[in-house]
Structures are given as structure tokens and as C-alpha cells.
Design an enzyme around this catalytic site. Structure first.
Site, PDB file in Angstrom:
ATOM      1  N   GLY A 159     -26.765 -58.819 -15.878  1.00 18.67           N
ATOM      2  CA  GLY A 159     -26.144 -60.126 -15.755  1.00 18.67           C
ATOM      3  C   GLY A 159     -26.663 -61.105 -16.784  1.00 18.67           C
ATOM      4  N   LEU A 208     -31.553 -66.574 -29.158  1.00 17.29           N
ATOM      5  CA  LEU A 208     -30.557 -65.737 -29.836  1.00 17.29           C
ATOM      6  C   LEU A 208     -29.127 -66.025 -29.403  1.00 17.29           C
ATOM      7  CD1 LEU A 208     -32.476 -62.325 -29.770  1.00 17.29           C
ATOM      8  CD2 LEU A 208     -32.560 -64.161 -31.480  1.00 17.29           C
ATOM      9  N   GLN A 268     -30.249 -68.177 -18.443  1.00 18.83           N
ATOM     10  CA  GLN A 268     -31.526 -67.594 -18.042  1.00 18.83           C
ATOM     11  C   GLN A 268     -32.524 -68.672 -17.644  1.00 18.83           C
ATOM     12  OE1 GLN A 268     -32.785 -64.112 -17.973  1.00 18.83           O
ATOM     13  NE2 GLN A 268     -30.630 -64.197 -17.473  1.00 18.83           N
ATOM     14  N   GLY A 293     -39.310 -63.390 -25.032  1.00 21.33           N
ATOM     15  CA  GLY A 293     -38.469 -63.186 -23.856  1.00 21.33           C
ATOM     16  C   GLY A 293     -38.197 -64.489 -23.128  1.00 21.33           C
ATOM     17  N   GLU A 297     -37.935 -64.804 -17.713  1.00 23.20           N
ATOM     18  CA  GLU A 297     -38.852 -65.124 -16.627  1.00 23.20           C
ATOM     19  C   GLU A 297     -39.515 -66.480 -16.734  1.00 23.20           C
ATOM     20  OE1 GLU A 297     -40.723 -61.112 -15.259  1.00 23.20           O
ATOM     21  OE2 GLU A 297     -40.034 -60.861 -17.303  1.00 23.20           O
TER      22      GLU A 297
END
Lengths: 328, 727
Positions: free
Chosen positions: B483, B608, B616, B680, B683
């Protein structure tokens, strides 16, 4: 799965006859709670008598000023009804405080009253619960019971009734009309649900086979300042930790009449007669309101982890009563 | 460094990385705001999930959970279940196929009579219909021999031990200097404790699989965060060559870590399908998830901070106690953030685990870091209050350019920039620091801040890039799109590396038949898969540049394997940082806390895809808001299971809980990461959020709540305590 008969009733008499003709029958309205309970194995009917297509979904203002809400009227339709919003706003607010838009679109008025407790032990067939399996014990009493009753509970059961709507109905002096093989009768909404005592499996005073046909809002509770307030863990789509439905009529600076009901504190909506009595004829100062509410909650018997409900209910009731009694 | 806002996130990036071999006329795809490729399918309901594949003859399985807290299965009486119409089989510890070893004890289902915790599966029913399987599961009678159990976590539990290492491979204990003496000698001290309850991933799509055997070849449609790992585990368990197992997870309805490791549903589905000789679907009932798919274990924190009067930390001691199961050890790495966050000469961080008769904990979004930063950032707020120092200023004064624990320099660290940018956007300046200073009727309003942190992880991956004669390109990698938009961002990476427009690139992900890839976890997916895709595409672009004439019919293909790639980050500490700001209102009548504003600023390398990145960040922040205000379950000591097993009792935030939410980012240039320059982002959004909310609640009320979640019962109790203390 366990096979069951499905009967779609076209008339009231067909419905009650079908119920009488099948042992272990359940009436099916919107199914938002019953179908869940069937999936969980909490309820295993031998027959479903589908009453959702009976012509009972009308909402009708009677000449005497009462409002008759058919048992299969959808929660969302009742909440949005202009007369409800205008004359009994507490009912509209209570309905909109409950469930989600999708559920309100399918849930019926009668089904709302007959929904079962959300006690986690009632819903888990691998654990004791006197309501689900009489005599098996109450796992909540020593277990998780933050959400459970502080008023009117018994050693056998500390569950609460989850409905918001029923709390408003209790405050409004609504009546519940019933149709059974023995004929028609009506029961005050505030007395429709029982306290658990030693028969917690019995949520209501319904007799076997009796069907809710309507809820009637009386003219004397119409048009008065009324409100519903609910405290919950999240802002939407959560059952109440405590709630209040109230209406107040002030005349010449004194309370002529008030009605107060608590939700999520007991096995049924808790009509606060003692508080109402204490308020009658007095000036609704904050102190007077607090005294009245305290008089009602004095009988609370909190458990290990739910004592917060008493000050919570007190705060909500005092805020709502003071607001309703204030200048308009 | 460049500042990007969510509102203007579509703005083109600055060209600070090596340009691709030939530039697409549309500009680089990376950094743009690109729609998810499967978004339309999902919105229309045509995207198929694991339980929605129905090969011919497909039947259904339903598991039977243990109803005792610890013991052994003495007998499984399946006669009544087998007599029910449509029931095909009942698998029990006696009758189920024997499995090989995949190195994960939670996958050894129905292999012995042991019941390590309540809810452990003790049988599996297979039937023609879902309803028949469910009814038959209820008709399976299991006799147990019960043993005394212990499911109550306490900080002074006699069985508490210090493990060799904790989740993520971190050492359980790290110590520098003399933290105890430094604490005792500190001019200002905070000695405090926090509690975080068990939390549950609760993805929208429960774990599900559809298994089909053709001879000794298995195809499994699964809901997981890494098809390669599930395929390898199933091959080991069923003792097959790896190429005999194909795991497909094309669309996954969330996982949040709970699908990061292979799970019992996949094993059971495959087992059942082999047993009955027909395809089998097993979708776990929502209520089984807490006992079967892992949970964030509760953490009990003790933090001691010593500082000088200027607010510089002199001692940082963070000790946590958590629970693990008796099935396998999992220790939440909740004391690790203190090793990285702030400069401090003397420090000790310790993890203790208590093995209990409880379900096995596992990964949940930002394992360790989320609960650890809740405690650390709340304690920092306490320290700021004790010092009478602005909490942002306190953090600025303890910023460091070297990671204290490793003494390595950070490859990039823009924590202070995030705090300052957030303060500007939020309107922090001029804040009245006095708790309880903003009362509006029954409402108390407060604001709070906290830092965010998440380490950079990278795992080796394979990928192929394929140029077709029609001018299109395909990249293939067994990545997972849970997702997040990984399918989309991998196509962006490929397009830029190939120097072609985005619409000339297709990305195939979500199957173990594709080049082997690591899981979507640890916020490492895009970096790991993307590096392999970038390398394959770069090699392919080189070949295409040299190629003359039309491509051969089979096209040109390049494969990359990053197993031996040089580590660009050698010698550096690499982490993403951020800052959360929250404004809350606390209703003193109802005890309800609502978030009026939540604002996050993150520095996570080069972002990106602005659109999916924003999702996110916002998703992580929302989950952090849930952690703060409502998420948490109760381990019922007498039963040894969690009470809140459905979404009516386990609350996650609704839209109404957060009036206003914003995510912003600071684009970093960091040459020590990967070819895309990314860190990343899956999280970090959940890290620190709960502390910012809790700090705002303290600012609103003057009460320091030290146990999550901040539900009305706790709020009211705290307020009445404050009244009592004041009177």
C-alpha cells in the site's frame, strides 16, 4: 454452518406466527448486531424471521403531538427527520453519536433497543459469561471491566447496554409498543431493559415472540431544551464510556421539570429519578445541579477499574443540565 | 538542502545527483508527485487480494485456537465436526503433515501437543464453504492438560533476564563512561518512568492465503511483506526445492510489520491444500490476529537524565523491561534511541525480557524506536520543564554530529533544521510555557514537541531490467507493495536510470518468481530494491547506448545483485530525523483529548515520490496519534490473552480525532546512502508522535501522564490528582 430457517414476514401476524412456529427463532431487522453474534457463535438461531420489510418504517406525527417511530425505521432516517431534529433534538443527537454512517443506514429502531452488550467476555464463547451461558460465571468482574457498569449491577453480571438511542428515549418518557400473540401492550422505554439481577441472560422485559412495532415520543417532552452528550475513547465510532441525555424546562427561574438519563453506566439506560426530584422547583444553579446529580450517583458501586465513570458521568450531567437550564 | 512542503510537493527537485545517461523530456521522475499505479484498481475494487483468488475446486479452512493458557492437547475429538455437511478434513497435532524446519518456531503449527499460550492453533478444519468450516471449527472438542501459567509482566519479575541481543541484532546493553556517577553529580536530574501497553498492527486486510498444489509444486497467493522469504520458508517447511514454491502477493492490505515474517496462515493453507488435494483459502478471523501474527510487546521504561544547568546532558540511562513468549525470543529494542539521539558522555541503555505464557511479540511499525522515543522524548520534556528551558532549545543544545554510541559521524543529520522549520510552521514562538495557561471554558489547550528518529537500513536484493523492442521497459523484483507505492517508486527509479519517460517503464513486484528480494520492513524496501533496480537499469542503459539497430525480439536484459555492493555508508551513522508538533485540547469534564493540530517535519534523504511519501508520513503520524490517545490492549492475566481483539474494542483513530494534520520535509543531499539518495520513510512518522501529544497534554493540564494511551479514564484520574495536590 448450523442450518436455520429463514422466513420473510409480510404482516405482523405472519411474523409472530412464524416466530411461534419455530423454536429458537429470532427476529431479524437490520442484522448489524445479530449477524455478528451468529458469526461469533454467541447466538445460534434455528430460524430467522425477517421483519425488515414489514410496513413498520414510518415516522408519523400524530394529531396529539406524539411522534410514532416505526420499529424498522432506520437510525439514519430517524436522526435526520425534521420533526425529530426540531422537537426532540436529544434523540437525533444520540443516534448520530452512535455507530457509523454505514451502520446507521441499515440499523433499525427496534434492533437498536435489542442490541446486546459489547462486553468482550459475552462475545468470546471460550470464556465464562452468565449472560451468554447462565451459571458459567462472570469473567469481567475480576477481569477487564473498565467499560462496565457502576450502577445496578449484580454479582452475576456487570455488563452495560450499549445503545445511545435508548438513553435519549429513557429521558424523553418514550414508550415502546409491542405486538405479541397475546395482543398489544406498551412499556416505558426506561423500563424496557432490565437490571441483571440473577437473570442476566434476560436483557429486556420482552415476552417470547413479542415484537417491537413502534417507539412513541410523547408530546410532553417535545420542544423542550434537550441534549445528548457522550464521552468516548475516540471522537467517532466508539461506544460510550458514559453518556447523558437530558431535558430541562425552566419557568420563572425555577426548574419546572427535568429529565436525566445516563448511558453506559448500567445494564439499562439509567433514568435519574432522584436527580430529577432534587431539581424540581429549584433554581438551577451549578451547586443545585451538582447536588442533584450527586444524589443520583450516590448509589454507584464502582469496580476495581471503572471508578472514573462516576466523576465522568457527574461532569457530563452537570455540564448538560447547566447548559440546558441556562439563558437561551 | 532544500525545503519542500506538502502543499508544493510537486515542485521539481534540484539536480544534485548524477544525471541519468539521457534525460527524459519530462524531467526526472524521482521527486515528483506520482500517482500509485494500482490506485484505480484498488478504488474500483478490482485489485485482487490473497483470499480473492478462487482456483477451481477451492475450499476453505478455519483454525481452532487453544482455549487454555498453557498445557498440552490430550485429545482432539473431531467426530462431530467431521459429521457436519461439507466438512472435508480436520487437521490436528496427530494428523497434520510433519514439517521441516524453517528456523521460526511460530511456523511449527500442529506439530506437537504443546500449548504455549492461549490462542495457539490446535486444529484446522477444511470444508466446502467458509460457513461450514467455521461451524465445524466450533464443533471440534479439545481436551487439554493444563499447567499453571504466568502472563503478568512486571518490572521486578523474577524471571527477567538480559538477552544476548535484541530485535534488529542490537546489543542488549551499551554503556559509556560512568553514567551512575554522572547522574549523581548532575546539576539537574530527571528520574522517571513510562509504560507503553501492548499494541497491535491490525492491518485492514487480515492475514490470508490461497494455496494450490500441482504435484509437488505449490502456488500460494498470500498477504505478506516479502514473497521471497515466505517462499523460502514454505520450501523449508515442506522440504521442497525453492523453485517448487511460488508465492504471489500482488496486493497487500497493509501489514505494519505483522506480515514481515512468514506467518502460520500460509503454512496452514498449504498444509490443508495438500491434505485435501484441493486449493484452500485461509483468511484469519480478525479476532485471531492478536494471538497469531505478533504484537508490539508492552514496555516498562525507566529513564534517568542528568544535565548541567545549561541543559547539556551529562548522563542518559534508559532501561526497559518487556515481555517475550516461550515460543521464541523477541525483545523490543526500545532502549536503542538513546544511543543515537543526543550527545552525552555517560550513558547506559539496557533491555530486560521476561518470558511469559503469552503470544509471541513481533515487529510493529518502528519496533523499539516508537515506544523508546515516546519515553525518551517525554523525559526530555520533563527535563526542559525542570530546567525552565524551551523544549526545542534543550534538543538543540544536545544536538551532535557524531553518533554517541559508535562515535561515527552522521552521514547527514538535520534534526535541528526539522525542529526550527516545524517551529516556524507551527507558530511555536511566543508560546507560554506555563502548563495549564490556556483555559477556554472546560477545555485546556496545550502544545508539545518531540524529535523523531529512524535508522537507515539496507538489504541486498536482485533485480532485472528488460528493454523490449517496442521501446518499453520492464523491471522485475520480488518487492512487496503493501500500500506504500513501491511499485510506483521502483518504476520512477528505473525511468531515471534508463533516461526514459515514466510511462515507458513497467514494474513487476509481489511474486517470489521474480528476482529474489528482501521484505518491506525496517523502512528499507525502497532503498534495497531500488538500488538493485537502479544498478540493473544503469547497466541496461549502458548496453542500449552501445546497441546499434533494432533490438532483438527477446529484447535486452540485465540483472543486478547488490549482495556484494560496496557500502556507501561505511564509517557513517545513518539515520533519518524529524520533529513533531501537536496542539491538543483536553476536556476537563469528559477527559477526552482531541488533537487540534499535528505537524511533522522530516529529513529523510531525498524524497522520491512526494505524493506517496506524504501518505507515509501522515499515516505514521496518525498511527502515532492512535498510540498516544487510544491504541493499546489488555493482557488478561487470568486467561493469558488480549481482551481487545476486534476493531470495536481496539480503537484506531478516526478522521474526527485529528482536526488538522500536515507533513513537511527537508530534502537532504547525502552521498552515503544509495544511488537515489533516500532514507526510509515508512516508520519515522510514528516515532515521537506520542511524545509530542503527551507533552502537549502536559502543557495543557500540568499533569504528566506516564502511561499510554491517554484515554478519558486516565485523564480524569490525573486531573483529579492535580486538583487534590493543589488543594
Amino acid at each position: 454452518m448450523k442450518p436455520y430457517a429463514y422466513v420473510r414476514a409480510a404482516t405482523l401476524d405472519e411474523a409472530t406466527a412464524a416466530y411461534a412456529g419455530h423454536s429458537g427463532a429470532h427476529y431479524l431487522g437490520g442484522g448489524t448486531n445479530l449477524v455478528d453474534l451468529m458469526k461469533l457463535g454467541v447466538t445460534a438461531p434455528d430460524a430467522l424471521v425477517d421483519i425488515s420489510r414489514l410496513p413498520l418504517d414510518g415516522i408519523e406525527l400524530r394529531p396529539d403531538g406524539a411522534l410514532r417511530i416505526g420499529a424498522t425505521a432506520r437510525n439514519s432516517d430517524i436522526a435526520a427527520h425534521p420533526v425529530v431534529r426540531d422537537r426532540w433534538p436529544v434523540l437525533s443527537q444520540a443516534l448520530l453519536a452512535g455507530a457509523s454512517g454505514q451502520l446507521r443506514n441499515i440499523a433499525t429502531a427496534g434492533g437498536n433497543l435489542l442490541q446486546r452488550t459489547r462486553c468482550p467476555f459475552f462475545q468470546d464463547t471460550a470464556k465464562p459469561c452468565n449472560k451468554r451461558r447462565p451459571g458459567s460465571g462472570c469473567a469481567a468482574r475480576e477481569g477487564s471491566h473498565r467499560d462496565h457498569a457502576v450502577l445496578g449491577h449484580s454479582p452475576h453480571c456487570i455488563a452495560t447496554h450499549p445503545s445511545d438511542m435508548a438513553v435519549a428515549l429513557a429521558a424523553l418518557d418514550a414508550t415502546v409498543e409491542l405486538h405479541g400473540t397475546g395482543g398489544e401492550r406498551s412499556v416505558p422505554a426506561a423500563e424496557f431493559h432490565r437490571l441483571p439481577g440473577d437473570r442476566p441472560e434476560q436483557d429486556t422485559v420482552l415476552r417470547p415472540g413479542e415484537l417491537i412495532t413502534a417507539i412513541v415520543l410523547p408530546p410532553h417532552s417535545a420542544g423542550l431544551p434537550s441534549a445528548y452528550r457522550k464521552a468516548r475513547d475516540r471522537a467517532s465510532y466508539a461506544f460510550a464510556l458514559a453518556s447523558v441525555a437530558a431535558l430541562v424546562e425552566v419557568q420563572d427561574g425555577l426548574v419546572r421539570r427535568s429529565a436525566l438519563a445516563f448511558g453506559a453506566l448500567a445494564h439499562r439506560p439509567w433514568r435519574a429519578h432522584r436527580a430529577e426530584e432534587a431539581l424540581r422547583g429549584v433554581e438551577p444553579t451549578r451547586a443545585a445541579v451538582e447536588r442533584a446529580v450527586d444524589a443520583e450517583l450516590a448509589s454507584a458501586e464502582p469496580l476495581r477499574d471503572n471508578a472514573y465513570k462516576v466523576p465522568l458521568a457527574r461532569n457530563l450531567a452537570c455540564e448538560v443540565l447547566t447548559r440546558l437550564a441556562g439563558p437561551r | 538542502m532544500r525545503h519542500t512542503t506538502a502543499a508544493s510537493a510537486a515542485a521539481p527537485r534540484t539536480g544534485h545527483r548524477a544525471p541519468p545517461p539521457s534525460q527524459s523530456p519530462d524531467g526526472p521522475a524521482l521527486g515528483a508527485s506520482v500517482e500509485r499505479r494500482e490506485g484505480h484498481e484498488k478504488v474500483r475494487g478490482t485489485a485482487r487480494y490473497a483470499a480473492e483468488y478462487h482456483p477451481h475446486g477451492r475450499v476453505y479452512a478455519w483454525p481452532v485456537p487453544a482455549t487454555v493458557s498453557r498445557g498440552r492437547v490430550v485429545r482432539v475429538d473431531d467426530a462431530e465436526a467431521l459429521d457436519l455437511p461439507g466438512v472435508l478434513a480436520v487437521l490436528t497435532p496427530d494428523t497434520a503433515p510433519r514439517l521441516g524446519d524453517a528456523g521460526d518456531a511460530v511456523l511449527r503449527v500442529l506439530q506437537d501437543d504443546r500449548v504455549p499460550h492461549r490462542g495457539w492453533y490446535v486444529a484446522l478444519v477444511v470444508a466446502e464453504t467458509l460457513e461450514a468450516a467455521r461451524a465445524a471449527a466450533a464443533a471440534v472438542h479439545v481436551d487439554y492438560e493444563t499447567e499453571p501459567h504466568d502472563a503478568a509482566l512486571t518490572a521486578d519479575h523474577p524471571d527477567a533476564y538480559i538477552p544476548e541481543s535484541v530485535n534488529g541484532g542490537y546489543p542488549a546493553v551499551r554503556e559509556r563512561g560512568d553514567p551512575d556517577a554522572a547522574f549523581e553529580a548532575a546539576q539537574v536530574r530527571v528520574d522517571t518512568g513510562y509504560r507503553v501497553p501492548p499494541e497491535h498492527n491490525q492491518p485492514m486486510e487480515p492475514h490470508a492465503a490461497t494455496a494450490e498444489w500441482h504435484g509437488d509444486r505449490l502456488t500460494l497467493h498470500d498477504s505478506d511483506q516479502g514473497a521471497s522469504a515466505v517462499g523460502a520458508a514454505l520450501a523449508a517447511l515442506f522440504e521442497l526445492p525453492e523453485d517448487h514454491v511460488t508465492v504471489v502477493a500482488e496486493h497487500v492490505g497493509g501489514g505494519f510489520g505483522s506480515k514481515g515474517t512468514p506467518r502460520p496462515h500460509a503454512v496452514l493453507a498449504a498444509m490443508a491444500a495438500r491434505q485435501v488435494g484441493r486449493p484452500v483459502t485461509l483468511a484469519l478471523p480478525r479476532r485471531h490476529l492478536p494471538a497469531i501474527v505478533g504484537h508490539r510487546p508492552p514496555t516498562l521504561h525507566r529513564i534517568r537524565l542528568g544535565a548541567d544547568r545549561g541543559g547539556r546532558l551529562t548522563s542518559l540511562v534508559h532501561e526497559i523491561t518487556t515481555q517475550t513468549s516461550r515460543v521464541k525470543e523477541f525483545v523490543e529494542q526500545a532502549a536503542t534511541p538513546g544511543r543515537t539521539m543526543y550527545g552525552c558522555e555517560h550513558s547506559r541503555t539496557v533491555h530486560r525480557a521476561v518470558p511469559l505464557d503469552v503470544p509471541t511479540p513481533s515487529w510493529m511499525r518502528a519496533p523499539g524506536v516508537a515506544p523508546g522515543m515516546y519515553a525518551l522524548e517525554s523525559a526530555m520534556d520533563e527535563l526542559a520543564g525542570t530546567l525552565g528551558l524551551d523544549p526545542i532549545e534543550l534538543r538543540v543544545r544536545n544536538d551532535t554530529d557524531r553518533e554517541p554510541d559508535s562515535d561515527r559521524p552522521f552521514s547527514s543529520r538535520h534534526l535541528v533544521d526539522c525542529l526550527r522549520e516545524g517551529a516556524d510552521r507551527f507558530g511555536w514562538a511566543g508560546r507560554d510555557p506555563r502548563p495549564g495557561s490556556d483555559r477556554r471554558g472546560a477545555l485546556l489547550i496545550g502544545t508539545g514537541v518531540a524529535s523523531a528518529l529512524y535508522p537507515v537500513h539496507f538489504q541486498p536484493s536482485l533485480a532485472t531490467a528488460h528493454a523490449l523492442p517496442d521501446g518499453s521497459h520492464v523491471v522485475r523484483v520480488a518487492a512487496a507493495d503493501i500500500g506504500t507505492g513501491s511499485r510506483t517508486v521502483l518504476a520512477q527509479i528505473a525511468a531515471d536510470a534508463l533516461g526514459v519517460p515514466l510511462d515507458r517503464v513497467r514494474a513487476e513486484v509481489g511474486s517470489s518468481a521474480l528476482p529474489t528480494a528482501p521484505l518491506a520492513g525496517g523502512s528499507s524496501g525502497t532503498a534495497s530494491w531500488g538500488t538493485a533496480v537502479h544498478e540493473a537499469c544503469t547497466a541496461l542503459a549502458g548496453r542500449l547506448a552501445e546497441h546499434r539497430g533494432p533490438l532483438p525480439p527477446e529484447g535486452l536484459r540485465e540483472t543486478a545483485d547488490t549482495s556484494d555492493a560496496a557500502d556507501r555508508g561505511a564509517g557513517y551513522a545513518r539515520d533519518a530525523f524529524g520533529a513533531h508538533f501537536a496542539e491538543v485540547q483536553v476536556d476537563t469534564d469528559s477527559g477526552e483529548v482531541r488533537i487540534r493540530r499535528l505537524l511533522g517535519v522530516f529529513a529523510a534523504g531525498h524524497v522520491l515520490n512526494a505524493r506517496t511519501a506524504r501518505s507515509q508520513f501522515l499515516g505514521g503520524m496518525t498511527m502515532g496519534a492512535g498510540m498516544a490517545l487510544m491504541e493499546g490492549s489488555t493482557m488478561e492475566p487470568s486467561f493469558g490473552d488480549f481482551t481487545e481483539t476486534d476493531l470495536a474494542l481496539y480503537h484506531v483513530p478516526s478522521h474526527a480525532d485529528i482536526a488538522d494534520i500536515e507533513a513537511h520535509w527537508i530534502d537532504e543531499e547525502d552521498a552515503h546512502l544509495n544511488p537515489m539518495g533516500s532514507k526510509g520513510i515508512g516508520e519515522i512518522g510514528i516515532v515521537g508522535t506520542a511524545a509530542a501529544v503527551g507533552n502537549a497534554v502536559h502543557h495543557a493540564t500540568g499533569v504528566r501522564y506516564r502511561e499510554l494511551p491517554l484515554t478519558p479514564d486516565r485523564i480524569l484520574a490525573g486531573l483529579s490528582g492535580a486538583v487534590a495536590a493543589a488543594s
